[in-house]
Design a protein around this motif. Structure first.
Motif, PDB file in Angstrom:
ATOM      1  N   THR A 163       0.809  -1.215   0.000  1.00 24.93           N
ATOM      2  CA  THR A 163       0.000   0.000   0.000  1.00 24.93           C
ATOM      3  C   THR A 163       0.846   1.270   0.000  1.00 24.93           C
ATOM      4  O   THR A 163       0.382   2.322  -0.450  1.00 24.93           O
ATOM      5  N   TYR A 186      -5.000   2.180  -0.995  1.00 28.04           N
ATOM      6  CA  TYR A 186      -5.869   1.301  -0.220  1.00 28.04           C
ATOM      7  C   TYR A 186      -5.704  -0.140  -0.685  1.00 28.04           C
ATOM      8  O   TYR A 186      -5.540  -0.408  -1.887  1.00 28.04           O
ATOM      9  N   ASP A 188      -8.109  -2.485  -0.279  1.00 29.72           N
ATOM     10  CA  ASP A 188      -9.409  -2.785  -0.899  1.00 29.72           C
ATOM     11  C   ASP A 188      -9.614  -4.288  -1.125  1.00 29.72           C
ATOM     12  O   ASP A 188      -9.849  -4.740  -2.250  1.00 29.72           O
ATOM     13  N   LYS A 197      -9.690  -2.478   4.278  1.00 30.04           N
ATOM     14  CA  LYS A 197      -9.544  -1.283   3.446  1.00 30.04           C
ATOM     15  C   LYS A 197      -8.095  -0.814   3.347  1.00 30.04           C
ATOM     16  O   LYS A 197      -7.588  -0.523   2.282  1.00 30.04           O
ATOM     17  N   PRO A 199      -4.959   1.989   4.136  1.00 29.62           N
ATOM     18  CA  PRO A 199      -3.640   1.418   3.873  1.00 29.62           C
ATOM     19  C   PRO A 199      -2.914   1.047   5.164  1.00 29.62           C
ATOM     20  O   PRO A 199      -3.459   1.200   6.257  1.00 29.62           O
TER      21      PRO A 199
END
Length: 372
Positions: A163, A186, A188, A197, A199
């Motif tokens: 990230t 992120y 994700d 999610k 980072p």
């Protein structure tokens, strides 16, 4: 980009040696069944293993028994690894850390922190049984789909590691900017059991991606794409009830396309006038060693060196566990490993190098940087 382990290629010229320091020993009767957390003892063992030629020190972890009234004083593997790393000169520290009942975001940042402390000399040996007993310690039941849990956890950890791009930290005093927010992304991740999610709260570590190993049993379907039916690994650890079975397992892992293959064995060497076989039998009389799928080298140093040399010739590395930490580490350092070196050359880390360098793995760019 991260390494694709479908390509069968041996990248190492010489195999490397990893020694596991797991409490008082691999046998449950070692040390009277007690797990030691004495920092000075652990540090001394790690220093001896490094001086003997171990390129990596593997530190174990274990579940807390939720039903027990008292727990052994045992440090978690990532904490222990962070303690040991600054005290080693060249050897890497590889925690065996749970991928099922540990929150993957926290596991990712713990391993990133370790890699910062170790200056790029660290890795991750994936652990996971998914058992009801282990789940109960964190308020969960057994894992319904162990492969899915491990695959998702490894994917999340790898995403978290990516990230932050390598140059996200800018420390621009003139503008008061510490990071370039365009280079922090992120993760994700949305899976069957949780979503993450990101980072990361930790900047990208020296290696970017720590080398990730797992027992062959956790490697999933070798024909599947990474993330869909198997975790994305840099290598696997193979074992067998005998040396012959371990050799065969290493061959199968190579044929399946795993890039790096480590062969595992337990050492119970002759020590202080007591034959290794008799010492192992004595330990078995106190508590049963229930792992019947790993070779036990119980005997003279020459015999152990011969067996390890056989494994080294068909693998990229050796993972040697010690039946009794002190007794077998002494025999390994002063007898078995010197004899092993007479039979095969062992890879040695260069000062200032990373574990990825030793393993022949390139430094990976963040997947998010590559996408954008």
């Amino acid at each position: 980009m991260t390494t694709d382990n479908r390509t069968p290629s041996r990248t190492l010229t010489d195999p490397f040696l990893a020694i596991s320091l797991d409490g008082e020993g691999a046998h449950p009767a070692a040390g009277g069944g007690a797990a030691s957390a004495a920092a000075a003892r652990i540090q001394g063992r790690a220093a001896l293993a490094e001086s003997a030629g171990a390129a990596a020190i593997v530190v174990g972890d274990g579940p807390i028994d939720a039903a027990a009234s008292a727990h052994p004083q045992r440090l978690s593997s990532t904490v222990l690894g962070s303690f040991l790393a600054p005290k080693l000169r060249r050897a890497s520290v590889v925690p065996q850390a749970d991928a099922v009942f540990t929150e993957p975001f926290h596991l990712a940042t713990q391993l990133m922190t370790l890699d910062h402390i170790a200056l790029g000399r660290s890795g991750w040996l994936v652990y996971g049984t998914g058992s009801k007993e282990e789940g109960s310690s964190v308020g969960r039941g057994a894992a319904e789909d162990l492969n899915r849990e491990v695959t998702d956890a490894v994917e999340v950890v790898r995403r978290i590691w990516d990230t932050w791009e390598d140059d996200a930290v800018i420390r621009d005093v003139s503008t008061g900017r510490f990071i370039d927010r365009e280079k922090v992304h992120y993760a994700d991740f949305v899976g069957e059991n949780y979503s993450v999610k990101g980072p990361s709260i930790t900047p990208r570590s020296p290696q970017g991606q720590l080398p990730v190993f797992a027992p062959l049993a956790l490697a999933g379907d070798p024909a599947a794409e990474p993330g869909t039916g198997r975790p994305e690994l840099d290598g696997v650890v193979v074992r067998g009830a005998t040396i012959e079975e371990t050799l065969a397992a290493a061959g199968r892992a190579r044929e399946a396309g795993h890039r790096l293959v480590l062969a595992e064995a337990v050492l119970a060497a002759d020590h202080a006038g007591e034959p290794g076989a008799e010492r192992w039998h004595r330990l078995e009389g106190e508590a049963a060693f229930e792992e019947d799928d790993v070779a036990v080298l119980a005997g003279a140093a020459d015999e152990a060196a011969d067996a390890l040399a056989e494994l080294a010739r068909v693998s990229d590395g050796l993972l040697v566990r010690l039946a009794e930490s002190d007794a077998d580490l002494d025999e390994a350092a002063f007898s078995v490993i010197p004899k092993l070196r007479e039979r095969v050359a062992l890879a040695e880390p260069r000062p200032g190098s990373h574990l990825r360098d030793l393993l022949g793995l390139e430094h990976p760019e963040s997947r998010f940087a590559a996408q954008g």
